[in-house]
Design an enzyme around this catalytic site. Structure first.
Site, short mmCIF file in Angstrom:
data_model
loop_
_atom_site.label_atom_id
_atom_site.label_comp_id
_atom_site.label_asym_id
_atom_site.label_seq_id
_atom_site.Cartn_x
_atom_site.Cartn_y
_atom_site.Cartn_z
N ASP A 1 27.55 4.78 33.20
CA ASP A 1 26.19 4.82 33.71
C ASP A 1 26.15 5.64 35.00
O ASP A 1 25.48 5.26 35.97
CB ASP A 1 25.65 3.41 33.96
CG ASP A 1 24.13 3.37 34.11
OD1 ASP A 1 23.48 4.36 33.71
OD2 ASP A 1 23.61 2.37 34.62
N PHE B 1 17.69 -9.84 36.72
CA PHE B 1 18.17 -11.20 36.89
C PHE B 1 18.81 -11.40 38.26
O PHE B 1 19.53 -12.37 38.48
CB PHE B 1 19.21 -11.54 35.81
CG PHE B 1 18.83 -11.07 34.44
CD1 PHE B 1 17.70 -11.58 33.81
CD2 PHE B 1 19.56 -10.10 33.79
CE1 PHE B 1 17.32 -11.13 32.55
CE2 PHE B 1 19.20 -9.65 32.54
CZ PHE B 1 18.07 -10.17 31.91
N GLY C 1 16.89 -6.71 40.62
CA GLY C 1 17.04 -6.31 39.23
C GLY C 1 16.41 -7.35 38.35
O GLY C 1 15.70 -8.24 38.82
N LYS D 1 18.86 -10.48 42.79
CA LYS D 1 18.30 -9.96 44.03
C LYS D 1 19.44 -9.73 45.00
O LYS D 1 20.44 -10.46 44.96
CB LYS D 1 17.28 -10.93 44.62
CG LYS D 1 16.05 -11.12 43.76
CD LYS D 1 15.08 -12.12 44.38
CE LYS D 1 13.86 -12.31 43.48
NZ LYS D 1 12.92 -13.32 44.04
#
Length: 417
Positions: free
Chosen positions: A173, A38, A36, A40
């Site tokens: 989400d 910021f 992503g 991993k």
């Protein structure tokens, strides 16, 4: 920074991460299974000593008959202060609050130092629901899942969301990329980076977040909204995607998207009237007109599963028969087969996300998910999931995710609540 210097720095950082994980009882592999903006996510193995001293690990891995986990490494030194202060703690809090549910990704433990935070997560090795829909569609030569399989998976998803809501968590989400499948074919809800933990029933929220294709109309209209009702809209979009292989509303401009929402979804020929009725009941413009979770569970398309469904919320997950689908043909931790000329539902890209694939969008928070900036609000991109990289792309576009050219202006400067 030159490429060689960057590689040396990356190797040095990874060596430090391996050492830090080993000190905590985890053997970190070099296999990256997600990334992503910021973070991993790497495949790792828990040592016998760590399993023995961690009750969550011991209880969960005993049933799985392996010692593999996923470790999400968040670079708090690189992430914005708001991410480290607000979104990451919310994610951890949400995962702790929803612990011990069969259909929610489990958080085993966390640890951190001045540079990084480590989240040790349950491994879901068979990719996400989006990959599964595309893979099954390719094998069937027909878009979408069969209704029987969609019903089994949707039942598990509703159970997971009901558990979250009963724990005071709204997800905000919900989408196909944030729903994983494990090696047994069980559904696992993940990506709690935008979750809200207020605990107040139908508390009004104001943050514009999530992916527009799955976002409730009241959020697109920049109104205050009840998180539970917004999640119900997203469930309707997901069910539609499961049974049709596409998303219900496809437009570039938010106001035109709202126009399509007012007209309602259209359905392919052959889809049962019961399934259509359930989708319409979830995709109601007025939040208070949408079916609630109890009504969804009791809907005739969901029967005879309703009695077991809400027992799950009380703490006992129902037994889920392992269904003989294309999942059984997918090797663990292997990339799915190329889909040839059959088109995939496309993933929205996340601003600032990084991934080792060059052409395939990917999921949030640790997962390989290059979300398009225009489909994700700029409040943050915490991401929470992990997923296998490597799905092939296709040239034709019948199963395409709607593309929004820009989030509403309010989304770019909203206050997180």
């Amino acid at each position: 920074m030159k490429g060689s210097s960057r590689r040396r720095l990356g190797q040095r950082v990874f060596t430090e991460q391996v050492r830090e994980c080993r000190d905590k009882g985890y053997l970190l592999s070099s296999k990256k299974i997600g990334s992503g903006a910021f973070s991993k996510v790497y495949l790792a193995r828990a040592t016998p000593e760590r399993i023995q001293h961690n009750a969550k690990l011991s209880a969960d891995l005993q049933d799985k008959h392996h010692a593999m986990v996923a470790i999400k490494i968040v670079s708090t030194a690189e992430a914005p202060a708001e991410f480290s202060r607000k979104f990451l703690p919310r994610e951890i809090s949400s995962l702790n609050a929803t612990y011990k549910h069969l259909n929610v990704v489990q958080l085993y433990e966390t640890y951190q130092n001045s540079q990084r935070s480590y989240l040790v997560l349950e491994l879901a090795a068979r990719g996400d629901l989006l990959e599964h829909i595309n893979s099954v569609s390719a094998r069937r030569c027909c878009p979408g899942l069969e209704e029987d399989e969609a019903r089994r998976l949707f039942r598990q998803l509703v159970s997971a969301v009901a558990h979250c809501h009963s724990s005071g968590i709204v997800h905000r989400d919900l989408k196909c990329e944030n729903i994983l499948l494990d090696e047994q074919g069980l559904l696992k809800l993940t990506d709690f980076g935008f979750a809200n933990c207020s605990g107040l029933k139908n508390a009004l929220l104001s943050t514009f977040c999530g992916s527009v294709a799955y976002t409730a109309p009241e959020i697109l209209m920049s109104k205050k909204y009840a998180g539970e009702r917004a999640d119900l809209w997203s469930l309707g979009v997901i069910l539609y995607a499961m049974v049709t292989g596409k998303l219900p509303f496809k437009e570039r401009q938010p106001h035109r998207m709202l126009h399509l929402m007012r007209r309602g979804p259209t359905f392919r020929q052959g889809l049962s009237s019961e399934c259509q009725d359930l989708i319409r009941g979830l995709l109601q413009l007025r939040p208070d007109a949408r079916l609630d979770l109890q009504q969804v569970a009791a809907h005739r398309w969901m029967l005879p599963f309703a009695p077991a469904l809400f027992c799950n919320v009380l703490g006992t997950a129902p037994e889920e028969p392992k269904f003989p689908t294309a999942l059984d043909e997918v090797p663990r931790l292997k990339d799915p087969e190329p889909l040839g000329t059959l088109v995939q539902l496309q993933r929205p890209q996340r601003p600032g996300a990084h991934h080792d694939r060059t052409s395939e969008p990917t999921p949030a928070f640790g997962a390989p998910r290059l979300l398009q900036a225009h489909l994700r609000c700029s409040v943050a991109s915490p991401g929470v999931g992990f997923r296998r990289p490597g799905a092939a792309s296709c040239s034709q576009q019948p199963l395409s995710l709607c593309s929004i050219s820009a989030a509403p202006k309010e989304a770019r400067h909203c206050q997180v609540k």
